[in-house]
Design a protein around this motif. Structure first.
Motif, PDB file in Angstrom:
ATOM      1  N   TRP A   1      -7.557  -9.900  -2.331  1.00  0.00           N
ATOM      2  CA  TRP A   1      -6.427  -9.332  -3.091  1.00  0.00           C
ATOM      3  C   TRP A   1      -5.624 -10.471  -3.758  1.00  0.00           C
ATOM      4  CZ3 TRP A   1      -2.851  -5.374  -0.103  1.00  0.00           C
ATOM      5  CH2 TRP A   1      -1.829  -4.914  -0.933  1.00  0.00           C
TER       6      TRP A   1
ATOM      7  N   LYS B   1       7.472  -5.411  -5.565  1.00  0.00           N
ATOM      8  CA  LYS B   1       6.609  -4.276  -5.921  1.00  0.00           C
ATOM      9  C   LYS B   1       7.224  -2.960  -5.434  1.00  0.00           C
ATOM     10  CE  LYS B   1       2.226  -6.399  -6.799  1.00  0.00           C
ATOM     11  NZ  LYS B   1       2.468  -7.846  -6.693  1.00  0.00           N
TER      12      LYS B   1
ATOM     13  N   TRP C   1      -4.445  -0.242  -2.680  1.00  0.00           N
ATOM     14  CA  TRP C   1      -3.902  -1.034  -3.788  1.00  0.00           C
ATOM     15  C   TRP C   1      -4.976  -1.343  -4.830  1.00  0.00           C
ATOM     16  CZ3 TRP C   1       0.989  -2.108  -5.138  1.00  0.00           C
ATOM     17  CH2 TRP C   1       1.159  -2.988  -6.210  1.00  0.00           C
TER      18      TRP C   1
ATOM     19  N   GLY D   1       0.839  -1.208   0.000  1.00  0.00           N
ATOM     20  CA  GLY D   1       0.000   0.000   0.000  1.00  0.00           C
ATOM     21  C   GLY D   1       0.869   1.250   0.000  1.00  0.00           C
TER      22      GLY D   1
END
Ligand code: 9YW
Length: 416
Positions: free
Chosen positions: A357, A110, A414, A42
């Motif tokens: 998610w 990420k 996200w 996030g």
């Protein structure tokens, strides 16, 4: 400005305790392993420094053998049981003695990709930590090299009281050396929490491993609970793919070969856990040698890290649709209507944003972007209606458990 995103960011600020984020105030007053990995993803979208910080602070708790513990007790708090005095791990920074789903390297890739120039210097030590942890998983938790990693405690799954553990946990005695002094039911309605019997068994396991001096080989011999687990292995494999990618990026060819070997082993083992009659994957109970038949979300998580044949992916999605039919919020962590299904009780039915998610990513990977999009929209709607609750009652949509919850805030940021 989306007001909900603003709110989500304020939750992460409120739950900041100095470079790490507690899952929620009071109920969970320390740093939790997989929560922090989701939170870092996030942060990666708007504050790279803070994203790195979250992961760095988690690795402060890493053990010499490579394990990254499920809780790092950076500062004392008396609002949670069991605290460091119960775990007795004697680590320099107090930690628990068990681990949690290895989302870490998924987050690290990420974060790295969003960090731009000069990222490598900051990513490398975290890459090393992740590699050590993956080696630990494959040695400590799969000494027989089956490709599936085993859990010694339901808390390690992140799905504490899932019906997946009912059969195996029933064999664990309810006697404890440590008195069970629950604090959770002082913060949240007891009907939404694991039962007292579960807690007694959780603490029995903890006492057993403390008596092994937290030695992995000894624990492997003595563990009264040993599940080769499909959700954890699926997450480990996705994290392994991301770690292998980073190894190649950094010119670490030998590491990349080693990681690729771990990944191949898990890939093959997971495929063998597909059960066409159930239309899902299953874990294996290493003590009874039997499949874990309970109908839980874990059976669908392999979507995240396997490139499945179309007929398998289609069967999984058909089964997922059956489970979700008529629900206000998908995806339920237990199949609605089965005997163990309890829509408000923690991991026995409710929908969790972070599970969604993982499923959304898996559905996209396996040729079902529409199903992924539907789940994404349903997750966003649940949060916008009820707030950043720990989880949601899938029938009524009600936000349950702890409020102002960090991973729900991160998931919202996200998924938007
Ligand atoms: C516990 C913090 C943790 C999560 C777990 C969830 C619960 C309870 O809360 O664990 O006492 O560790 O089951 O997945 O990481 O949010």
């Amino acid at each position: 400005m989306n007001l909900h995103i603003d709110h989500a960011k304020r939750i992460l600020v409120a739950n900041d305790r100095g470079g790490y984020t507690v899952p929620t105030d009071r109920l969970y007053p320390f740093q939790w392993n997989w929560d922090s990995a989701f939170v870092a993803m996030g942060f990666a979208l708007y504050d790279i420094d803070r994203a790195y910080r979250e992961l760095e602070r988690l690795t402060e708790g890493q053990w010499a053998d490579g394990m990254i513990p499920h809780i790092v007790f950076h500062q004392p708090s008396d609002t949670y049981f069991p605290g460091p005095d119960v775990w007795r791990t004697k680590h320099t920074i107090p930690t628990s003695g068990i681990t949690q789903p290895p989302v870490f390297a998924i987050a690290l890739r990420k974060v790295h990709e969003r960090a731009g120039k000069h990222a490598e210097a900051r990513t490398l030590p975290l890459y090393e930590a992740a590699l050590k942890w993956h080696r630990w998983w494959y040695s400590a938790r799969d000494p027989e090299r089956t490709g599936l990693v085993a859990l010694h405690h339901p808390w390690e799954s992140g799905s504490d009281n899932s019906p997946a553990w009912d059969v195996a946990l029933a064999r664990v005695p309810t006697t404890t050396v440590t008195p069970v002094m629950r604090k959770d039911t002082g913060h949240v309605n007891a009907d939404m929490r694991p039962r007292d019997e579960d807690y007694k068994r959780f603490i029995h396991l903890l006492d057993t491993y403390a008596a092994c001096g937290w030695n992995p080989a000894k624990q492997w011999e003595e563990a009264p609970f040993k599940i080769a687990e499909i959700q954890t292995t699926a997450i480990l494999l996705k994290a392994g793919e991301d770690l292998e990618h980073l190894a190649r990026l950094f010119g670490r060819t030998e590491d990349a070969t080693e990681i690729a070997d771990f990944n191949d082993r898990s890939r093959r083992a997971m495929l063998a856990q597909w059960r066409p009659a159930l239309r899902r994957f299953v874990s294996r109970d290493l003590i009874s040698g039997e499949d874990v038949q309970a109908a839980t979300q874990a059976g669908f998580i392999p979507l995240l890290s396997l490139d499945l044949d179309k007929d398998i992916a289609d069967a999984l999605v058909t089964e997922m649709k059956t489970w979700s039919k008529g629900l206000k919020v998908a995806f339920p962590t237990t199949k609605p209507g089965v005997g163990s299904w309890e829509p408000k009780r923690y991991w026995r039915g409710p929908a969790w944003a972070i599970i969604n998610w993982l499923l959304i990513d898996g559905l996209q990977r396996n040729g079902h972007p529409d199903a992924g999009e539907e789940l994404r929209m349903s997750t966003i709607a649940a949060i916008e209606t009820e707030g950043f609750a720990e989880y949601f009652d899938p029938v009524t949509g009600e936000g349950c458990g702890g409020l102002g919850f960090s991973w729900t805030a991160a998931a919202y940021i996200w998924l938007m």
